[in-house]
Design a protein around this motif. Structure first.
Motif, PDB file in Angstrom:
ATOM      1  N   THR A 385      38.479   5.189  13.508  1.00  0.00           N
ATOM      2  CA  THR A 385      39.504   5.046  14.543  1.00  0.00           C
ATOM      3  C   THR A 385      39.623   3.596  14.992  1.00  0.00           C
ATOM      4  O   THR A 385      40.722   3.063  15.183  1.00  0.00           O
ATOM      5  N   GLN A 386      38.487   2.919  15.158  1.00  0.00           N
ATOM      6  CA  GLN A 386      38.506   1.513  15.556  1.00  0.00           C
ATOM      7  C   GLN A 386      39.092   0.623  14.464  1.00  0.00           C
ATOM      8  O   GLN A 386      39.822  -0.333  14.749  1.00  0.00           O
ATOM      9  N   LEU A 387      38.779   0.937  13.206  1.00  0.00           N
ATOM     10  CA  LEU A 387      39.226   0.073  12.113  1.00  0.00           C
ATOM     11  C   LEU A 387      40.708   0.225  11.809  1.00  0.00           C
ATOM     12  O   LEU A 387      41.298  -0.645  11.163  1.00  0.00           O
ATOM     13  N   GLN A 388      41.333   1.302  12.267  1.00  0.00           N
ATOM     14  CA  GLN A 388      42.748   1.508  11.974  1.00  0.00           C
ATOM     15  C   GLN A 388      43.625   0.441  12.595  1.00  0.00           C
ATOM     16  O   GLN A 388      44.685   0.102  12.046  1.00  0.00           O
ATOM     17  N   ILE A 389      43.219  -0.106  13.729  1.00  0.00           N
ATOM     18  CA  ILE A 389      44.049  -1.102  14.406  1.00  0.00           C
ATOM     19  C   ILE A 389      44.079  -2.427  13.650  1.00  0.00           C
ATOM     20  O   ILE A 389      44.953  -3.265  13.903  1.00  0.00           O
ATOM     21  N   LEU A 390      43.148  -2.633  12.718  1.00  0.00           N
ATOM     22  CA  LEU A 390      43.106  -3.899  11.977  1.00  0.00           C
ATOM     23  C   LEU A 390      44.080  -3.919  10.819  1.00  0.00           C
ATOM     24  O   LEU A 390      44.448  -4.997  10.325  1.00  0.00           O
TER      25      LEU A 390
END
Length: 430
Positions: A385-390
């Motif tokens: 979930t955190q890595l999706q914003i990158l």
């Protein structure tokens, strides 16, 4: 006259085909992880990689660590190479050393992957990586409770594929109960009641009428999906506030513990249902392994005929175990409403009941092992979930990550998991 007193060296024990297969699997996984880290080290650009140790919801001062991302990936690559060499040289293939080595390589791979993902951001203010512990606990809470339900059922010899049904029913009736009473605690009571009710259906058809337990579990999931969706549609638009607007459980910061650096706010500033989850794991372990009741439950799951011979009522114990498991699953379902979002929505659990079942198998049908497996899945889910914003990897590929990681761990490291001997076998008294 001399006598040859040479003593023959004892021959090494032959390696079984299963052991050779396990060795090949683990070697292949370590080699792939090492190769990927080498590739990431080559692709990582030099620059600071910042990790916020305090959760974003914490009111305490921000704690962060910054280091060069390329150097960090290099260190992680070295750890993976050492792990591969030690395993290939037969220096760490069994026992605690093997477990510690695999955990170290796993952590190194995750840290290296995150350093690669967060490096080279083409933005004026590069995004730091936040502490994933808080989100991990949130993701894992219903999974842990569902896995404990499965442990209770399957230790007694009843396969519970219907954990998802208990989640859905628990979430719906928790929302309705909490809305009517305007009390989140009454929502927990409603969720427990719904979880027990679905468990009673499972026990009735599986134990009394000897229905195939896998098929029965799937039918219960379809039933719960349909009935909760139907009942939701029957709520008039002007009655939503009365029937589907529950209060949410309050957050409580444990004095002293919540102020600890790094883990304090993430683990000890949660809502009450998370703390109930913390307590549920030792309670389930104690019930199954430290009480006479638990001994008899495990007996009917391993050797029901022998248990019956010494006077244990097999069907009665199985009923009890399934109903006790319904308490845990009902609490897990309640998390999706009174523990997080509030209002119930169709398919709110999104298939996590099946993930809880996978965590149970990954944890080898043990409450503590199942809880750790659920935490692992929660951690990987929070990470993706955190890595999706990158936007460095396709969203679809990142969405696969938790399931792919679970498959790799189960197939590569856990290997063949042997369930209780009588799991899924209906008992007919002769």
């Amino acid at each position: 006259m001399s006598v040859d007193q040479t003593v023959a060296e004892p021959a090494e024990a032959p390696v079984s085909p299963a052991e050779r297969s396990r060795t090949r699997r683990i070697t292949t996984i370590l080699a792939i992880a090492t190769a990927l880290l080498l590739l990431m080290w080559w692709k990582t650009e030099s620059g600071d990689f910042t990790f916020l140790l305090q959760p974003t919801s914490s009111d305490t001062d921000e704690i962060s660590v910054s280091t060069d991302g390329k150097r960090l990936v290099m260190y992680c690559t070295i750890i993976a190479i050492v792990g591969l060499v030690l395993f290939a040289a037969k220096l760490a293939r069994r026992g605690a050393l093997f477990g510690a080595l695999m955990a170290l390589v796993g952590v190194a791979f995750i840290v290296g992957f995150c350093a690669w993902a967060y490096s080279g951001q083409d933005t004026p203010s590069p995004l730091p990586m936040t502490n994933p512990l808080e989100g991990t606990v949130q993701y894992a809470t219903p999974l842990v409770l569902g896995a404990l339900c499965g442990a209770m059922c399957e230790r007694a010899g009843v396969i519970n594929v219907g954990i998802e049904a208990q989640f859905l029913a628990g979430a719906f009736f928790a929302s309705v109960s909490a809305s009517l009473a305007y009390s989140a605690w009454m929502g927990l009571v409603g969720g427990i009641g719904a979880g027990i009710a679905i468990g009673a259906l499972l026990a009735l058809f599986a134990i009394r009428y000897l229905v195939n337990q896998v098929v029965l579990g799937v039918v219960l999931v379809v039933f719960a999906t349909g009935i909760t969706g139907f009942l939701l549609d029957q709520i008039p638009s002007d009655q939503v506030e009365l029937l589907n607007s529950p209060p949410i459980l309050a957050t409580w910061e444990i004095p002293g513990l919540s102020e600890l650096p790094v883990v304090g706010a993430a683990l000890f500033a949660q809502n009450w249902l998370v703390y109930i989850m913390y307590l549920s794991v030792p309670v389930a372990w104690f019930l199954l392994f430290q009480t006479r009741w638990g001994l008899r439950v495990r007996a009917v799951g391993e050797h029901p005929t022998a248990a019956d011979t010494v006077g244990i009522k097999v069907r009665g114990r199985r009923w009890q175990a399934v109903l006790v498991g319904g308490i845990f699953a009902g609490l897990g379902g309640a998390f999706y409403t009174v523990g997080s979002t509030g209002a119930f929505d169709k398919d709110v659990s999104a298939g996590t009941g099946f993930i809880a079942l996978a965590a149970l198998i990954m944890g080898r049908w043990h409450p503590v092992g199942a809880a750790l497996a659920a935490l692992f899945f929660g951690f990987v889910s929070q990470l993706q979930t955190q890595l999706q914003i990158l936007a460095k990897l396709p969203t679809e590929l990142l969405a696969m990550t938790p399931y792919l990681a679970t498959i790799i761990v189960v197939a590569g490291f856990v290997g063949r998991a042997i369930p209780p001997a009588a799991d899924g076998e209906p008992y007919v008294k002769s």
